[in-house]
Design a protein around this motif. Structure first.
Motif, PDB file in Angstrom:
ATOM      1  N   ASP A 250       0.801  -1.221   0.000  1.00 22.95           N
ATOM      2  CA  ASP A 250       0.000   0.000   0.000  1.00 22.95           C
ATOM      3  C   ASP A 250       0.835   1.272   0.000  1.00 22.95           C
ATOM      4  N   PHE A 251       2.106   1.176   0.427  1.00 24.37           N
ATOM      5  CA  PHE A 251       2.976   2.345   0.512  1.00 24.37           C
ATOM      6  C   PHE A 251       4.347   2.000  -0.048  1.00 24.37           C
ATOM      7  N   ASN A 252       5.110   3.054  -0.410  1.00 24.67           N
ATOM      8  CA  ASN A 252       6.437   2.825  -1.012  1.00 24.67           C
ATOM      9  C   ASN A 252       6.332   1.802  -2.140  1.00 24.67           C
ATOM     10  N   ILE A 253       5.367   2.006  -3.015  1.00 24.18           N
ATOM     11  CA  ILE A 253       5.091   1.023  -4.065  1.00 24.18           C
ATOM     12  C   ILE A 253       6.165   1.114  -5.148  1.00 24.18           C
ATOM     13  N   PRO A 254       6.905   0.031  -5.374  1.00 25.91           N
ATOM     14  CA  PRO A 254       7.956   0.048  -6.389  1.00 25.91           C
ATOM     15  C   PRO A 254       7.359  -0.123  -7.786  1.00 25.91           C
ATOM     16  N   PRO A 255       8.164   0.031  -8.826  1.00 27.92           N
ATOM     17  CA  PRO A 255       7.673  -0.255 -10.181  1.00 27.92           C
ATOM     18  C   PRO A 255       7.156  -1.688 -10.286  1.00 27.92           C
ATOM     19  N   LEU A 256       6.240  -1.891 -11.213  1.00 24.90           N
ATOM     20  CA  LEU A 256       5.578  -3.193 -11.335  1.00 24.90           C
ATOM     21  C   LEU A 256       6.574  -4.337 -11.463  1.00 24.90           C
ATOM     22  N   HIS A 257       7.627  -4.154 -12.260  1.00 21.04           N
ATOM     23  CA  HIS A 257       8.555  -5.269 -12.487  1.00 21.04           C
ATOM     24  C   HIS A 257       9.278  -5.663 -11.196  1.00 21.04           C
ATOM     25  N   GLU A 258       9.474  -4.714 -10.284  1.00 16.27           N
ATOM     26  CA  GLU A 258      10.077  -5.049  -8.989  1.00 16.27           C
ATOM     27  C   GLU A 258       9.050  -5.708  -8.064  1.00 16.27           C
ATOM     28  N   LEU A 259       7.837  -5.206  -8.085  1.00 17.65           N
ATOM     29  CA  LEU A 259       6.774  -5.774  -7.258  1.00 17.65           C
ATOM     30  C   LEU A 259       6.522  -7.232  -7.620  1.00 17.65           C
ATOM     31  N   MET A 260       6.705  -7.549  -8.882  1.00 14.64           N
ATOM     32  CA  MET A 260       6.406  -8.899  -9.352  1.00 14.64           C
ATOM     33  C   MET A 260       7.301  -9.963  -8.738  1.00 14.64           C
ATOM     34  N   HIS A 261       8.467  -9.586  -8.217  1.00 16.73           N
ATOM     35  CA  HIS A 261       9.346 -10.592  -7.612  1.00 16.73           C
ATOM     36  C   HIS A 261       8.622 -11.327  -6.480  1.00 16.73           C
ATOM     37  N   GLU A 262       7.866 -10.569  -5.663  1.00 13.68           N
ATOM     38  CA  GLU A 262       7.177 -11.206  -4.535  1.00 13.68           C
ATOM     39  C   GLU A 262       5.920 -11.938  -4.984  1.00 13.68           C
ATOM     40  N   VAL A 263       5.224 -11.415  -5.991  1.00 11.26           N
ATOM     41  CA  VAL A 263       4.073 -12.139  -6.544  1.00 11.26           C
ATOM     42  C   VAL A 263       4.541 -13.471  -7.124  1.00 11.26           C
ATOM     43  N   GLU A 264       5.652 -13.434  -7.831  1.00  8.43           N
ATOM     44  CA  GLU A 264       6.205 -14.659  -8.423  1.00  8.43           C
ATOM     45  C   GLU A 264       6.640 -15.647  -7.347  1.00  8.43           C
ATOM     46  N   ARG A 265       7.141 -15.127  -6.245  1.00  8.00           N
ATOM     47  CA  ARG A 265       7.547 -16.030  -5.164  1.00  8.00           C
ATOM     48  C   ARG A 265       6.333 -16.722  -4.557  1.00  8.00           C
ATOM     49  N   ILE A 266       5.229 -15.991  -4.399  1.00  9.74           N
ATOM     50  CA  ILE A 266       3.985 -16.630  -3.931  1.00  9.74           C
ATOM     51  C   ILE A 266       3.586 -17.743  -4.885  1.00  9.74           C
ATOM     52  N   ALA A 267       3.597 -17.446  -6.191  1.00  6.72           N
ATOM     53  CA  ALA A 267       3.203 -18.439  -7.197  1.00  6.72           C
ATOM     54  C   ALA A 267       4.124 -19.656  -7.170  1.00  6.72           C
ATOM     55  N   LEU A 268       5.412 -19.439  -6.968  1.00  4.63           N
ATOM     56  CA  LEU A 268       6.365 -20.550  -6.925  1.00  4.63           C
ATOM     57  C   LEU A 268       6.110 -21.446  -5.709  1.00  4.63           C
ATOM     58  N   ILE A 269       5.829 -20.830  -4.579  1.00  4.13           N
ATOM     59  CA  ILE A 269       5.531 -21.617  -3.369  1.00  4.13           C
ATOM     60  C   ILE A 269       4.257 -22.420  -3.575  1.00  4.13           C
ATOM     61  N   GLN A 270       3.250 -21.810  -4.186  1.00  3.98           N
ATOM     62  CA  GLN A 270       2.012 -22.533  -4.468  1.00  3.98           C
ATOM     63  C   GLN A 270       2.276 -23.716  -5.395  1.00  3.98           C
ATOM     64  N   ALA A 271       3.063 -23.483  -6.455  1.00  2.00           N
ATOM     65  CA  ALA A 271       3.356 -24.557  -7.408  1.00  2.00           C
ATOM     66  C   ALA A 271       4.106 -25.693  -6.734  1.00  2.00           C
ATOM     67  N   ARG A 272       5.027 -25.357  -5.855  1.00  2.00           N
ATOM     68  CA  ARG A 272       5.802 -26.384  -5.148  1.00  2.00           C
ATOM     69  C   ARG A 272       4.902 -27.239  -4.282  1.00  2.00           C
ATOM     70  N   HIS A 273       3.948 -26.619  -3.599  1.00  2.00           N
ATOM     71  CA  HIS A 273       3.039 -27.384  -2.748  1.00  2.00           C
ATOM     72  C   HIS A 273       2.051 -28.215  -3.568  1.00  2.00           C
ATOM     73  N   ILE A 274       1.637 -27.698  -4.724  1.00  2.00           N
ATOM     74  CA  ILE A 274       0.779 -28.480  -5.614  1.00  2.00           C
ATOM     75  C   ILE A 274       1.525 -29.725  -6.103  1.00  2.00           C
ATOM     76  N   ASN A 275       2.768 -29.531  -6.527  1.00  2.00           N
ATOM     77  CA  ASN A 275       3.560 -30.655  -7.026  1.00  2.00           C
ATOM     78  C   ASN A 275       3.826 -31.683  -5.921  1.00  2.00           C
ATOM     79  N   ALA A 276       4.073 -31.175  -4.708  1.00  2.00           N
ATOM     80  CA  ALA A 276       4.332 -32.085  -3.595  1.00  2.00           C
ATOM     81  C   ALA A 276       3.098 -32.917  -3.255  1.00  2.00           C
ATOM     82  N   SER A 277       1.931 -32.291  -3.336  1.00  2.00           N
ATOM     83  CA  SER A 277       0.700 -33.025  -3.031  1.00  2.00           C
ATOM     84  C   SER A 277       0.374 -34.058  -4.104  1.00  2.00           C
ATOM     85  N   HIS A 278       0.792 -33.779  -5.346  1.00  2.00           N
ATOM     86  CA  HIS A 278       0.547 -34.726  -6.437  1.00  2.00           C
ATOM     87  C   HIS A 278       1.589 -35.844  -6.439  1.00  2.00           C
ATOM     88  N   GLY A 279       2.732 -35.538  -5.847  1.00  2.00           N
ATOM     89  CA  GLY A 279       3.798 -36.542  -5.821  1.00  2.00           C
ATOM     90  C   GLY A 279       3.540 -37.602  -4.766  1.00  2.00           C
TER      91      GLY A 279
END
Length: 279
Positions: A250-279
Motif C-alpha cells: 500500500d505504501f512505497n510502491i515500487p515499479p511493477l517489475h520489482e513488485l512482481m518478484h514477490e508475486v512470483e515467489r507466492i506463485a512458486l511456493i504454491q506450485a511447489r506445494h501443488i507438485n508435492a501433493s501430487h507426488g
C-alpha cells in the motif's frame, strides 16, 4: 454476470500501477484486489480503467470501513453501495477486518475487539446482517493490533473461530498479521495458524512490516516481506492447503517489475506445494 473464481497469486490494483498494467499484465498475476470504498461512484478515466480490468480479470473486494466490531450502527447505506458495486463488476468475494474503526466518526486505526463471549455474539449478529444485505457470504480477516482490549476471556484464535462459526462466514487469513501479532503479543505464530479452521479459509494476504522496536512491529504494507513470514506461508499451505494469496503493498510502491518478484515467489511456493501433493 457470473463472477470468476479467484485462484493463484494476486496483487492490489493500486492507481500507481495502472499505467504499467495497461501496457502488460504479467502472466503470474491471477487476480486483483481493490478496496470498494476507493472506487465506488468513481467515474472518469479511472472508472473506465477499472471497468476494463474487471471485465478481463478476477477481482476480490477487501473493505476498509465496515467497522464490524463498532458500537455504532452498521453503515447499511455503504453496504448497499458495495452490493451494487460487486454486482456491477462481477465480483463475488468481499472481505473485511475483524476489528473496528469507528464510533462517533471514523478513526485512522483498526482497533481490537474484546475477546469475550458477548463480543462474539454481537459481531456475529452484525456479520449475518451484512451477509443478508450483500446477499452473499463474506470473509473476515484476522487484524493486526497493538494494544490488548481491556477485557479478555479467550485467546485471539478462539475468538476468531467462535465468530466464524456463530456468523457462518469464512476466514480471510493474513499471514503477516499473524506474525506481527505473535511478536507484539508474544505467542507462537505456528500454533495460531494450526488453530485456524481449514474449511473456512478462502483467501490469504502476504505483506511487509516495519520493526519499531525489538518487540513491536507495525503492519505497514510498505516494505518487502521478510523470511520468517515467507516460512510461515509455507507452513500455512502445508497445514491448510493452498488458498488464493495476494501481495498487499500500500505504501512505497515500487515499479511493477520489482513488485512482481514477490508475486512470483507466492506463485512458486504454491506450485511447489501443488507438485508435492501430487507426488
Amino acid at each position: 454476470m457470473v463472477a470468476p473464481v479467484i485462484s493463484g497469486a494476486g496483487v492490489g490494483l493500486r492507481r500507481e500501477l495502472i499505467p504499467a498494467l495497461k501496457t502488460c499484465v504479467p502472466a503470474t498475476i491471477d487476480f486483483f484486489e481493490i478496496a470498494p470504498e476507493n472506487w465506488i461512484d468513481l467515474g472518469g478515466p479511472l472508472g473506465r480503467d477499472l471497468r476494463v480490468f474487471t471485465e478481463r480479470y478476477p477481482f476480490v473486494c477487501h473493505g476498509l470501513s465496515l467497522s464490524i466490531g463498532s458500537p455504532a450502527p452498521l453503515n447499511e447505506e455503504l453496504l448497499r453501495k458495495v452490493r451494487q458495486f460487486l454486482e456491477q463488476h462481477g465480483i463475488n468475494l468481499y472481505t473485511e477486518h475483524l476489528s473496528y474503526c469507528s464510533d462517533e466518526g471514523y478513526l485512522y486505526d483498526l482497533l481490537p475487539i474484546p475477546f469475550t463471549e458477548e463480543a462474539v455474539k454481537y459481531v456475529a449478529g452484525r456479520v449475518r446482517r451484512v451477509q443478508d444485505i450483500l446477499e452473499r457470504r463474506i470473509a473476515l480477516e484476522n487484524a493486526s493490533y497493538y494494544v490488548q482490549a481491556p477485557i479478555t476471556e479467550m485467546s485471539e484464535a478462539d475468538f476468531i473461530r467462535f465468530v466464524l462459526v456463530e456468523a457462518n462466514c469464512d476466514l480471510h487469513l493474513d499471514v503477516n498479521n499473524v506474525y506481527v501479532n505473535s511478536i507484539n503479543h508474544a505467542y507462537d505464530p505456528l500454533e495460531f495458524i494450526r488453530a485456524m479452521p481449514s474449511e473456512r479459509i478462502v483467501y490469504m494476504h502476504m505483506a511487509g512490516h516495519y520493526n519499531e522496536a525489538e518487540n513491536l512491529i507495525i503492519d505497514t504494507h510498505g516494505t518487502n516481506i521478510i523470511d520468517p513470514v515467507w516460512s510461515l506461508l509455507e507452513d500455512t499451505y502445508r497445514i491448510h492447503g493452498i488458498a488464493p494469496t495476494l501481495l498487499e503493498r500500500d505504501f512505497n510502491i515500487p515499479p511493477l517489475h520489482e513488485l512482481m518478484h514477490e508475486v512470483e515467489r507466492i506463485a512458486l511456493i504454491q506450485a511447489r506445494h501443488i507438485n508435492a501433493s501430487h507426488g
